[in-house]
Each structure stands twice: as structure tokens, then as C-alpha cells.
Motif scaffolding. Structure first.
Motif, PDB file in Angstrom:
ATOM      1  N   MET A  86      12.980  61.552  10.790  1.00 17.71           N
ATOM      2  CA  MET A  86      12.548  62.447   9.709  1.00 17.71           C
ATOM      3  C   MET A  86      13.169  63.819   9.909  1.00 17.71           C
ATOM      4  SD  MET A  86       8.530  63.358  10.530  1.00 17.71           S
ATOM      5  CE  MET A  86       7.978  61.668  10.588  1.00 17.71           C
ATOM      6  N   GLU A  87      13.601  64.407   8.803  1.00 18.87           N
ATOM      7  CA  GLU A  87      14.181  65.750   8.787  1.00 18.87           C
ATOM      8  C   GLU A  87      13.850  66.405   7.462  1.00 18.87           C
ATOM      9  OE1 GLU A  87      15.623  67.556  10.944  1.00 18.87           O
ATOM     10  OE2 GLU A  87      16.331  66.203  12.505  1.00 18.87           O
ATOM     11  N   GLY A  88      13.459  67.677   7.512  1.00 17.24           N
ATOM     12  CA  GLY A  88      13.249  68.398   6.258  1.00 17.24           C
ATOM     13  C   GLY A  88      14.556  68.881   5.663  1.00 17.24           C
ATOM     14  N   GLY A  89      15.558  69.038   6.504  1.00 16.29           N
ATOM     15  CA  GLY A  89      16.870  69.560   6.140  1.00 16.29           C
ATOM     16  C   GLY A  89      17.414  70.247   7.374  1.00 16.29           C
ATOM     17  N   ALA A  90      18.023  69.477   8.251  1.00 12.30           N
ATOM     18  CA  ALA A  90      18.285  69.916   9.630  1.00 12.30           C
ATOM     19  C   ALA A  90      19.247  71.095   9.703  1.00 12.30           C
ATOM     20  CB  ALA A  90      18.833  68.754  10.448  1.00 12.30           C
TER      21      ALA A  90
ATOM     22  N   VAL B  98      11.410  73.927  -0.193  1.00 13.50           N
ATOM     23  CA  VAL B  98      11.909  72.778   0.554  1.00 13.50           C
ATOM     24  C   VAL B  98      13.370  73.043   0.893  1.00 13.50           C
ATOM     25  CG1 VAL B  98      10.271  71.145  -0.451  1.00 13.50           C
ATOM     26  CG2 VAL B  98      12.501  71.487  -1.544  1.00 13.50           C
ATOM     27  N   LEU B  99      13.849  72.367   1.941  1.00 17.83           N
ATOM     28  CA  LEU B  99      15.161  72.685   2.486  1.00 17.83           C
ATOM     29  C   LEU B  99      16.271  71.772   1.985  1.00 17.83           C
ATOM     30  CD1 LEU B  99      14.033  73.476   6.136  1.00 17.83           C
ATOM     31  CD2 LEU B  99      14.182  75.017   4.163  1.00 17.83           C
ATOM     32  N   GLN B 100      15.927  70.809   1.172  1.00 16.20           N
ATOM     33  CA  GLN B 100      16.915  69.953   0.506  1.00 16.20           C
ATOM     34  C   GLN B 100      16.212  69.293  -0.676  1.00 16.20           C
ATOM     35  OE1 GLN B 100      16.279  66.553   0.738  1.00 16.20           O
ATOM     36  NE2 GLN B 100      14.838  66.540   2.436  1.00 16.20           N
ATOM     37  N   PRO B 101      16.930  68.962  -1.743  1.00 20.58           N
ATOM     38  CA  PRO B 101      16.291  68.599  -3.005  1.00 20.58           C
ATOM     39  C   PRO B 101      15.463  67.319  -2.974  1.00 20.58           C
ATOM     40  CG  PRO B 101      18.687  68.356  -3.136  1.00 20.58           C
ATOM     41  CD  PRO B 101      18.398  69.099  -1.879  1.00 20.58           C
TER      42      PRO B 101
ATOM     43  N   GLU C 135      24.933  73.594  10.262  1.00 16.98           N
ATOM     44  CA  GLU C 135      25.890  74.219  11.175  1.00 16.98           C
ATOM     45  C   GLU C 135      27.156  73.376  11.292  1.00 16.98           C
ATOM     46  OE1 GLU C 135      22.665  76.634  13.939  1.00 16.98           O
ATOM     47  OE2 GLU C 135      23.184  74.567  14.434  1.00 16.98           O
ATOM     48  N   ALA C 136      26.981  72.060  11.376  1.00 24.08           N
ATOM     49  CA  ALA C 136      28.153  71.179  11.441  1.00 24.08           C
ATOM     50  C   ALA C 136      28.994  71.304  10.180  1.00 24.08           C
ATOM     51  CB  ALA C 136      27.707  69.731  11.647  1.00 24.08           C
ATOM     52  N   LEU C 137      28.347  71.351   9.021  1.00 33.30           N
ATOM     53  CA  LEU C 137      29.077  71.498   7.761  1.00 33.30           C
ATOM     54  C   LEU C 137      29.826  72.816   7.718  1.00 33.30           C
ATOM     55  CD1 LEU C 137      26.440  70.160   5.190  1.00 33.30           C
ATOM     56  CD2 LEU C 137      28.384  68.928   6.162  1.00 33.30           C
TER      57      LEU C 137
ATOM     58  N   VAL D 110      32.576  69.968  11.103  1.00 30.47           N
ATOM     59  CA  VAL D 110      32.472  68.801  11.982  1.00 30.47           C
ATOM     60  C   VAL D 110      31.901  67.609  11.217  1.00 30.47           C
ATOM     61  CG1 VAL D 110      31.487  67.904  14.129  1.00 30.47           C
ATOM     62  CG2 VAL D 110      32.070  70.332  13.946  1.00 30.47           C
ATOM     63  N   PRO D 111      32.582  66.475  11.199  1.00 31.77           N
ATOM     64  CA  PRO D 111      32.026  65.282  10.566  1.00 31.77           C
ATOM     65  C   PRO D 111      30.677  64.899  11.171  1.00 31.77           C
ATOM     66  CG  PRO D 111      34.357  64.981  10.929  1.00 31.77           C
ATOM     67  CD  PRO D 111      33.975  66.262  11.635  1.00 31.77           C
ATOM     68  N   VAL D 112      29.753  64.493  10.316  1.00 36.35           N
ATOM     69  CA  VAL D 112      28.396  64.139  10.727  1.00 36.35           C
ATOM     70  C   VAL D 112      28.215  62.634  10.556  1.00 36.35           C
ATOM     71  CG1 VAL D 112      25.941  64.505  10.298  1.00 36.35           C
ATOM     72  CG2 VAL D 112      27.552  66.410  10.005  1.00 36.35           C
ATOM     73  N   LEU D 113      27.736  61.980  11.602  1.00 45.17           N
ATOM     74  CA  LEU D 113      27.365  60.568  11.552  1.00 45.17           C
ATOM     75  C   LEU D 113      25.838  60.541  11.542  1.00 45.17           C
ATOM     76  CD1 LEU D 113      29.916  59.171  14.183  1.00 45.17           C
ATOM     77  CD2 LEU D 113      30.253  59.623  11.732  1.00 45.17           C
ATOM     78  N   ALA D 114      25.257  60.185  10.397  1.00 43.74           N
ATOM     79  CA  ALA D 114      23.847  60.460  10.156  1.00 43.74           C
ATOM     80  C   ALA D 114      23.051  59.206   9.820  1.00 43.74           C
ATOM     81  CB  ALA D 114      23.704  61.463   9.000  1.00 43.74           C
ATOM     82  N   SER D 115      21.814  59.165  10.314  1.00 40.90           N
ATOM     83  CA  SER D 115      20.893  58.119   9.882  1.00 40.90           C
ATOM     84  C   SER D 115      20.635  58.297   8.387  1.00 40.90           C
ATOM     85  CB  SER D 115      19.589  58.208  10.668  1.00 40.90           C
ATOM     86  OG  SER D 115      19.046  59.523  10.606  1.00 40.90           O
ATOM     87  N   ARG D 116      20.548  57.170   7.687  1.00 42.79           N
ATOM     88  CA  ARG D 116      20.320  57.239   6.242  1.00 42.79           C
ATOM     89  C   ARG D 116      18.827  57.426   5.982  1.00 42.79           C
ATOM     90  NH1 ARG D 116      23.101  55.978   1.529  1.00 42.79           N
ATOM     91  NH2 ARG D 116      24.851  55.006   2.639  1.00 42.79           N
ATOM     92  N   ILE D 117      18.395  58.680   6.031  1.00 39.55           N
ATOM     93  CA  ILE D 117      17.029  59.053   5.707  1.00 39.55           C
ATOM     94  C   ILE D 117      17.076  60.107   4.610  1.00 39.55           C
ATOM     95  CG2 ILE D 117      16.117  58.515   8.010  1.00 39.55           C
ATOM     96  CD1 ILE D 117      16.158  61.572   8.564  1.00 39.55           C
ATOM     97  N   SER D 118      15.947  60.322   3.969  1.00 37.82           N
ATOM     98  CA  SER D 118      15.896  61.228   2.824  1.00 37.82           C
ATOM     99  C   SER D 118      16.401  62.621   3.165  1.00 37.82           C
ATOM    100  CB  SER D 118      14.456  61.301   2.300  1.00 37.82           C
ATOM    101  OG  SER D 118      14.335  62.263   1.276  1.00 37.82           O
ATOM    102  N   GLY D 119      15.986  63.161   4.333  1.00 33.22           N
ATOM    103  CA  GLY D 119      16.381  64.526   4.686  1.00 33.22           C
ATOM    104  C   GLY D 119      17.868  64.680   4.872  1.00 33.22           C
TER     105      GLY D 119
END
Length: 316
Positions: free
Chosen positions: A215-219, A101-104, A224-226, A230-239
Motif C-alpha cells: 500500500m502507498e498513498g503516493g510514495a 490525496v497524493l495521487q488521483p 524522487e526517482a521520476l 530512474v526507471p521504476v519497477l513497481a508493484s501494481r497497486i493503486s498508489g
């Protein structure tokens, strides 16, 4: 080892699965393995199969010899949709000796007996670009092909509620014609699909990146932004939470354009808040270093069962 790396993303495609396959093949070859990338397993002799996507690679997974080790990497649609809806995806989980998996937080979506198979491999970026945002306006970048899982039009719906001077650069092909952007807002530009290097340059020149996915498995694009800073403005989802952490300050409520607009406004006008998000991103940069991903991938392929025990465990 001779490794068959199967991915449903073909040559020339500009999506996360293809980038992941190419990057993993490079890591494995650097470690001395022979790797053949294909859309489907050809039947060619291999010591191990590494398949990306439990559902879409199921035909290759089920055809691979039962006496040989099998590793399946789970995408976002696998983890957050297909394993509930697709018998083929569920069978792929059972057949695999190891799951990546791409994130815990993705492991939390699996049945308890399957979790012992899981290894986490956070994706990386090798870009040397650094964050150098333009000065004339607060630039927001949205990167990703336009499909329903990405909620790609949320940024357009948020813009009427954003007062500060901003500009939005939206990159990605409209894979669903119904999601083709349509707006008269001069602050918004959709550039369609662009080469990866150009997309990264747009990203590096932006003050922030918006990822509004359902939905994201771990984008890949978050990693790449990290890496660029680059600051990320992200939907609060598990991925997203799995990559950025539960205390990350740059989340907005999924599907809520007004919440996204408030977050954009705050990032554009509150210097202290913007610095705090940027500092948090800086702390996460080592997590998405290529060396870290290579180590995790090689560890995920180590300690696999021998051919004889593989056949026994799969019960075939």
C-alpha cells in the motif's frame, strides 16, 4: 494565514511524512503564510490546520476549533486501511473541509459524498541529481524503511530467480525486527538508514528502483526517482498506478517474486524495453516538479469556507 501543520513524523525522522511536512511548510512560507510544524496541535492560535494522517493526527483534528477551516492530507495507510478499520480516521474525514490525496486514484477509495472535498497534490522533488547509473553491473536500488506495508523482503526472494549480473542496494531501517534482511546472496547489500542526500545519490547511480509495496498513498521515493530519471519497477497497486499511470510498462504482480525477477531480468537484458521505461519516466518528470506541487498545494487551500460557514458545515 497562520497555519498549524500537524504531522506524526517528528524532527529527525527519515520518512515520507516528515519530508512532505517540511516541503509543504517551505511552499506555504514562500507564499507569505506563517507555518508551525508540530506532532500535535499545541492549542496555539491558528487560522487553519493542515493535518497529515487522518488516524494518527485525529486528536489534533478533533481538538481544533470547529469555526476554523481544517484540511486533512491522507497517507497510504489512511486510504487503503485505516478509513475501513478506524472510527477516528473516519471522523477526521467528516470533520475536514478539504481532503488532500497524493495521487488521483486515492479518491476512488472514499465514499462518494467525501470526494467533493478532495484535491490532488502530487509530491515533488527538488533534487538536481540526474540519472548516471554505474557501468560495472546492473544496479537496483530499494529505498524505504522495512515495514510490512512495503513488502521489503520481496527483492531478496526474487534474487534467486535473477540470472543476469546485478547488485541490489537496500536502504532503510528495519522498523520491524522480523523484517531484518538475512541472505547469503553476495549481490545484495542492506545499508540500513542513511541520510536523505546519500539515499538520493544511491538512487541516481542505480539502473532501476524497485518498489514492492502493498500500500502507498503516493510514495515520495517514486516521485524522487521520476525527478532524477530512474526507471521504476513497481508493484501494481493503486498508489503506484495513480502516480505512474495505467499504461506504465514497469509493473509486476504484487507479492510475486518470480514476476519481479522476470521484470528485473527484462530490464537488465532487453535494451529496447529498458529504453521504453526510461522514456516513460522522462515524460513524467514535469509532474513531480516543485513548482507543480506548490501550485497544487496552494490551490488545495484556496476557497475554503469562512470561519462562520465552517462552523455551520461541521455542525458543532
Amino acid at each position: 494565514m497562520r497555519i498549524a501543520l500537524v504531522t506524526p513524523a517528528g524532527p529527525g525522522t527519515r520518512n515520507g511524512n516528515r519530508h512532505t511536512a517540511l516541503r509543504w511548510a517551505a511552499f506555504l512560507r514562500a507564499a507569505g503564510h506563517q507555518v508551525e510544524i508540530s506532532l500535535e496541535w499545541s492549542g496555539k492560535e491558528a487560522d487553519l490546520m493542515l493535518a497529515l494522517h487522518a488516524r494518527r493526527s485525529h486528536s489534533s483534528i478533533s481538538a481544533f476549533p470547529r469555526e476554523k477551516p481544517l484540511v486533512v492530507a491522507l497517507t497510504g495507510t489512511d486510504v487503503y486501511r485505516d478509513i475501513r478499520q478506524s472510527a477516528e480516521a473516519r471522523e477526521s474525514l467528516e470533520l475536514a473541509h478539504r481532503l488532500i490525496v497524493l495521487q488521483p486514484k486515492a479518491a476512488e477509495e472514499l465514499r462518494a459524498p467525501l470526494r467533493k472535498k478532495v484535491r490532488v497534490v502530487v509530491q515533488s522533488s527538488a533534487t538536481t541529481l540526474r540519472h548516471r547509473p554505474v557501468s560495472r553491473k546492473f544496479r537496483i536500488c530499494v529505498i524505504g524503511h522495512l515495514r510490512d506495508e512495503k513488502d521489503p523482503l520481496r527483492i531478496i526472494r526474487a534474487l534467486p530467480h535473477v540470472a543476469p549480473p546485478v547488485e541490489v542496494i537496500h536502504l532503510g531501517a528495519a522498523l520491524d525486527p522480523k523484517l531484518k534482511p538475512a541472505t547469503d546472496d553476495a549481490r545484495y547489500r542492506w545499508l540500513g538508514s542513511v541520510p536523505h542526500g546519500r539515499a538520493l545519490r544511491w538512487l541516481a547511480s542505480s539502473h532501476a528502483m524497485v518498489i514492492s509495496s502493498r500500500m502507498e498513498g503516493g510514495a515520495n521515493v517514486v516521485c524522487e526517482a521520476l525527478r532524477i530519471g530512474v526507471p521504476v519497477l513497481a508493484s501494481r497497486i493503486s498508489g503506484n498506478v495513480g502516480l505512474l499511470g495505467p499504461r506504465y510498462p514497469g509493473y509486476f504482480k504484487l507479492g510475486d517474486e518470480r514476476a519481479l525477477a522476470r521484470l528485473i531480468t527484462r530490464a537488465a537484458t532487453d535494451a529496447d524495453f529498458y529504453r521504453s521505461v526510461r522514456a516513460y519516466v522522462g515524460k513524467l518528470r514535469p509532474v513531480v516538479a516543485p513548482q507543480a506541487e506548490a501550485r497544487a498545494l496552494l490551490a488545495a487551500l484556496s476557497g475554503l469556507p469562512t470561519a462562520a460557514s465552517a462552523a455551520t458545515r461541521r455542525g458543532r
